[in-house]
Motif scaffolding. Structure first.
Motif, PDB file in Angstrom:
ATOM      1  N   GLY A  46       0.818  -1.210   0.000  1.00 38.02           N
ATOM      2  CA  GLY A  46       0.000   0.000   0.000  1.00 38.02           C
ATOM      3  C   GLY A  46       0.850   1.256   0.000  1.00 38.02           C
ATOM      4  N   ALA A  47       1.887   1.278   0.845  1.00 37.14           N
ATOM      5  CA  ALA A  47       2.773   2.437   0.895  1.00 37.14           C
ATOM      6  C   ALA A  47       3.484   2.639  -0.431  1.00 37.14           C
ATOM      7  CB  ALA A  47       3.789   2.258   2.024  1.00 37.14           C
ATOM      8  N   LEU A  48       3.834   1.550  -1.099  1.00 34.49           N
ATOM      9  CA  LEU A  48       4.510   1.639  -2.396  1.00 34.49           C
ATOM     10  C   LEU A  48       3.605   2.290  -3.440  1.00 34.49           C
ATOM     11  CD1 LEU A  48       7.067   0.862  -3.989  1.00 34.49           C
ATOM     12  CD2 LEU A  48       5.947  -1.318  -4.536  1.00 34.49           C
ATOM     13  N   VAL A  49       2.343   1.901  -3.482  1.00 34.64           N
ATOM     14  CA  VAL A  49       1.402   2.486  -4.440  1.00 34.64           C
ATOM     15  C   VAL A  49       1.212   3.981  -4.178  1.00 34.64           C
ATOM     16  CG1 VAL A  49      -0.993   2.465  -5.255  1.00 34.64           C
ATOM     17  CG2 VAL A  49       0.197   0.309  -4.825  1.00 34.64           C
ATOM     18  N   VAL A  50       1.017   4.333  -2.914  1.00 34.22           N
ATOM     19  CA  VAL A  50       0.797   5.739  -2.561  1.00 34.22           C
ATOM     20  C   VAL A  50       2.037   6.576  -2.875  1.00 34.22           C
ATOM     21  CG1 VAL A  50       0.317   7.318  -0.655  1.00 34.22           C
ATOM     22  CG2 VAL A  50      -0.901   5.145  -0.805  1.00 34.22           C
ATOM     23  N   ALA A  51       3.219   6.055  -2.544  1.00 35.81           N
ATOM     24  CA  ALA A  51       4.453   6.780  -2.826  1.00 35.81           C
ATOM     25  C   ALA A  51       4.652   6.950  -4.326  1.00 35.81           C
ATOM     26  CB  ALA A  51       5.643   6.041  -2.208  1.00 35.81           C
ATOM     27  N   ALA A  52       4.323   5.922  -5.095  1.00 35.15           N
ATOM     28  CA  ALA A  52       4.445   6.024  -6.546  1.00 35.15           C
ATOM     29  C   ALA A  52       3.510   7.107  -7.100  1.00 35.15           C
ATOM     30  CB  ALA A  52       4.133   4.675  -7.191  1.00 35.15           C
ATOM     31  N   GLY A  53       2.317   7.229  -6.513  1.00 32.15           N
ATOM     32  CA  GLY A  53       1.400   8.285  -6.942  1.00 32.15           C
ATOM     33  C   GLY A  53       1.960   9.662  -6.675  1.00 32.15           C
ATOM     34  N   TRP A  54       2.604   9.830  -5.527  1.00 30.02           N
ATOM     35  CA  TRP A  54       3.191  11.127  -5.186  1.00 30.02           C
ATOM     36  C   TRP A  54       4.363  11.462  -6.108  1.00 30.02           C
ATOM     37  CZ3 TRP A  54       2.725  15.613  -3.013  1.00 30.02           C
ATOM     38  CH2 TRP A  54       3.856  16.359  -2.683  1.00 30.02           C
ATOM     39  N   LEU A  55       5.244  10.495  -6.338  1.00 28.65           N
ATOM     40  CA  LEU A  55       6.438  10.744  -7.133  1.00 28.65           C
ATOM     41  C   LEU A  55       6.114  10.974  -8.607  1.00 28.65           C
ATOM     42  CD1 LEU A  55       8.830   8.094  -5.537  1.00 28.65           C
ATOM     43  CD2 LEU A  55       8.854  10.570  -5.184  1.00 28.65           C
ATOM     44  N   SER A  56       5.080  10.311  -9.093  1.00 26.10           N
ATOM     45  CA  SER A  56       4.729  10.425 -10.512  1.00 26.10           C
ATOM     46  C   SER A  56       3.727  11.532 -10.802  1.00 26.10           C
ATOM     47  CB  SER A  56       4.167   9.091 -11.006  1.00 26.10           C
ATOM     48  OG  SER A  56       2.943   8.789 -10.347  1.00 26.10           O
ATOM     49  N   GLY A  57       3.149  12.126  -9.755  1.00 29.77           N
ATOM     50  CA  GLY A  57       2.131  13.150  -9.962  1.00 29.77           C
ATOM     51  C   GLY A  57       0.748  12.591 -10.208  1.00 29.77           C
ATOM     52  N   HIS A  58       0.569  11.271 -10.107  1.00 26.32           N
ATOM     53  CA  HIS A  58      -0.754  10.650 -10.233  1.00 26.32           C
ATOM     54  C   HIS A  58      -1.415  10.653  -8.846  1.00 26.32           C
ATOM     55  CE1 HIS A  58      -0.244   9.450 -14.381  1.00 26.32           C
ATOM     56  NE2 HIS A  58       0.912   8.855 -14.091  1.00 26.32           N
ATOM     57  N   TYR A  59      -1.920  11.802  -8.459  1.00 23.94           N
ATOM     58  CA  TYR A  59      -2.414  11.957  -7.092  1.00 23.94           C
ATOM     59  C   TYR A  59      -3.686  11.155  -6.822  1.00 23.94           C
ATOM     60  CZ  TYR A  59       0.967  15.747  -7.149  1.00 23.94           C
ATOM     61  OH  TYR A  59       2.128  16.465  -7.268  1.00 23.94           O
ATOM     62  N   SER A  60      -4.366  10.732  -7.877  1.00 23.57           N
ATOM     63  CA  SER A  60      -5.538   9.883  -7.666  1.00 23.57           C
ATOM     64  C   SER A  60      -5.148   8.552  -7.044  1.00 23.57           C
ATOM     65  CB  SER A  60      -6.278   9.648  -8.983  1.00 23.57           C
ATOM     66  OG  SER A  60      -5.419   9.056  -9.943  1.00 23.57           O
ATOM     67  N   TRP A  61      -3.873   8.167  -7.159  1.00 20.41           N
ATOM     68  CA  TRP A  61      -3.426   6.932  -6.511  1.00 20.41           C
ATOM     69  C   TRP A  61      -3.453   7.076  -4.994  1.00 20.41           C
ATOM     70  CZ3 TRP A  61       1.416   4.946  -9.694  1.00 20.41           C
ATOM     71  CH2 TRP A  61       1.043   4.817 -11.041  1.00 20.41           C
ATOM     72  N   GLY A  62      -3.597   8.300  -4.518  1.00 19.37           N
ATOM     73  CA  GLY A  62      -3.730   8.514  -3.086  1.00 19.37           C
ATOM     74  C   GLY A  62      -4.964   7.864  -2.506  1.00 19.37           C
ATOM     75  N   ARG A  63      -5.924   7.505  -3.355  1.00 19.58           N
ATOM     76  CA  ARG A  63      -7.098   6.788  -2.848  1.00 19.58           C
ATOM     77  C   ARG A  63      -6.738   5.395  -2.357  1.00 19.58           C
ATOM     78  NH1 ARG A  63     -12.089   9.158  -4.286  1.00 19.58           N
ATOM     79  NH2 ARG A  63     -13.002   7.559  -2.963  1.00 19.58           N
TER      80      ARG A  63
END
Length: 514
Positions: free
Chosen positions: A316-333
């Motif tokens: 879960g942390a990996l997915v959220v971090a990837a969203g932050w680093l890539s600018g895909h903030y919808s992955w924050g869900r």
């Protein structure tokens, strides 16, 4: 005189174990009592059904399925388009709403009861796969509701107490409850090497969760992957059955007739990311108490690197971090995929410490009990604003009242004139609420990936309410979209050829179009 002990354990250790059992019993009783109070609060909230956020969207969805279950069209505007809100769960609610005498809002209350029951029983079942301690499920449920931060995050799919008070009737609550049952079922299937029917059923359930609420479906998927990885090596037969279940789930997604699930992958980015950037803001204020759970994951990882909660949190942390680093903030869900295992770990580590005996056991028990109790109390205080939905606002202490979010007023006052299917020109909050009663708006109150002319509808609505727009241009917009009514709070349309029919409790006016 000889003294004999019935137990083979030394007298001191036997006494310590009895003390630990008494402590565990007292902790379980206290946890169950608090859980009972929280559930009573939630039931009272459901009776009121406070309206903040997306309730209008879900009510509008039930309205369309109630009137036309086979071809409902767009839930918000008068257009024949699919919608990801038309899920199996909402279809069932739409069918229930066809029963004479049941209003859409009564059906949403029934949905809230079902979603809450599914969430509570799902947490109970899943935690039972992780711990046999009798207090574990109740403590885990409290952790899920209260271990967040000092500033509540009010967002669907995030089951903090205050957030759940506003979203308990949403499909996200139903889907998250299904996810917990899904993980419990999957864990059991892996442990006993279940047959083909179980695995095919798991695949179908996975597909249904994804259809009901896509973001909660992502969380369910991360948890399922973690469960499989934590199980260790599996035989060839298990992998074949697991693969068959995945295929069944994909088929369920593919054959669902109300919208193209796989087309949603094209909706990522753009406006969706802009909306969800807020999820990455103020992490300490919103999730600071979860750090206790992160600390609890450390000894779990030392004992077993394949611990399911440890793997779940890492993915879960990996997915959220990837969203932050890539600018895909919808992955924050996917944040619940990191938060939930940490919250559960805090509760499970506490009950594990209660059973500790021997050197240091007493201090370990006292330390974890104090930390968890303090964190739960602080988390409950941070979300005390939820009391405002069942207690008169004037009766709340000032510090609690400041945490209370005033629900929106409804638009039931327009229903004596505006009929089902009428088109209303409205903007802002009005556009997010009016479709709940059956009418359409020109521009959707929520982003709509499947509506091809969404941008033009938004531009037309903005121009209609513009101060310098001539009446003749407004008449053309009304004809283009079949507008019969206008709702406005500014008063700027007075004397524009529109006739005032009614006025709402917040100063808005309902105008009849010539």
């Amino acid at each position: 005189m000889t003294v004999r002990f019935s137990s083979s354990a030394p007298p001191g250790r036997a006494g310590a174990r009895r003390a630990a059992v008494r402590t565990a019993g007292a902790g379980r009783t206290a946890a169950l009592a608090v859980v009972g109070l929280v559930l009573v609060l939630m039931v009272l909230v459901i009776v009121r059904l406070p309206w903040v956020g997306d309730l209008g969207m879900h009510a509008a969805t039930v309205q369309r399925l109630r009137h036309s279950p086979l071809d409902p069209g767009n839930p918000l505007v008068d257009a024949d388009t699919p919608s990801p809100y038309y899920s199996p769960w909402m279809l069932l609610l739409g069918v229930v709403a066809r029963i004479p005498g049941l209003s859409v809002f009564v059906v949403l209350r029934l949905a809230a009861v079902a979603g809450l029951a599914l969430l509570v029983t799902g947490v109970w079942r899943y935690v039972r796969t992780l711990s046999a301690h009798r207090a574990a499920p109740a403590l885990a449920l409290l952790g899920l509701l209260l271990l967040w931060g000092t500033t509540p995050l009010l967002w669907s799919g995030f089951p903090g107490l205050h957030s759940l008070a506003l979203t308990v009737s949403y499909p996200s609550t139903f889907a998250l409850g299904l996810a917990f049952h899904f993980w419990a079922w999957l864990t059991g299937a892996l442990r006993r090497e279940a047959g083909w029917a179980v695995w095919l059923g798991l695949g179908a359930l996975w597909g249904v969760i994804l259809l009901c609420h896509q973001f909660s479906g992502v969380v369910a998927t991360v948890g399922a992957v973690a469960t499989v990885l934590a199980a260790g090596r599996a035989g060839r037969v298990v992998w074949l059955r697991l693969g068959a279940g995945v295929v069944v789930g994909a088929v369920v997604l593919w054959v669902w007739p109300y919208y193209d699930f796989f087309a949603l992958f094209g909706a990522a980015g753009g406006g969706l990311d802009a909306v969800h950037r807020e999820l990455y803001g103020h992490p300490v204020a919103r999730f600071g108490l979860v750090l206790l759970g992160v600390a609890a994951l450390v000894p779990r990882a030392r004992r077993d690197r394949r611990d399911p909660l440890v793997v779940f949190f890492a993915l879960g942390a990996l997915v959220v971090a990837a969203g932050w680093l890539s600018g895909h903030y919808s992955w924050g869900r996917a944040l619940p995929a990191a938060l939930i295992p940490a919250q559960l770990a805090a509760a499970l580590e506490a009950v594990g410490a209660v059973g500790a005996v021997g050197a240091g056991g007493r201090w370990l028990r006292a330390g974890w009990t104090a930390l968890l109790a303090g964190a739960l109390l602080l988390g409950g205080w941070a979300q005390a604003g939820a009391l405002g939905y069942v207690v008169p606002r004037g009766a709340l202490p000032a510090v609690v009242e400041d945490r209370y979010r005033v629900p929106w007023a409804g638009y039931h006052w327009i229903t004596p004139w505006v009929r089902y299917g009428d088109v209303v020109m409205a903007e802002g909050r009005a556009a997010r609420q009016i479709p709940a009663y059956g009418p359409y708006t020109v521009a959707p109150g929520y982003p709509d990936f499947f509506l091809p002319d969404e941008e033009r509808r938004v531009a037309v609505t903005e121009a209609y309410f513009g101060e310098r727009t001539p009446p003749s241009v407004r008449r053309g917009m009304e004809r283009e979209y079949g507008v019969r009514w206008v709702v406005d709070r500014t008063g700027g349309l007075e004397g524009d050829g529109l006739r005032v029919v009614a006025r709402g409790p917040e100063g808005e006016a309902l105008y009849a179009v010539p």
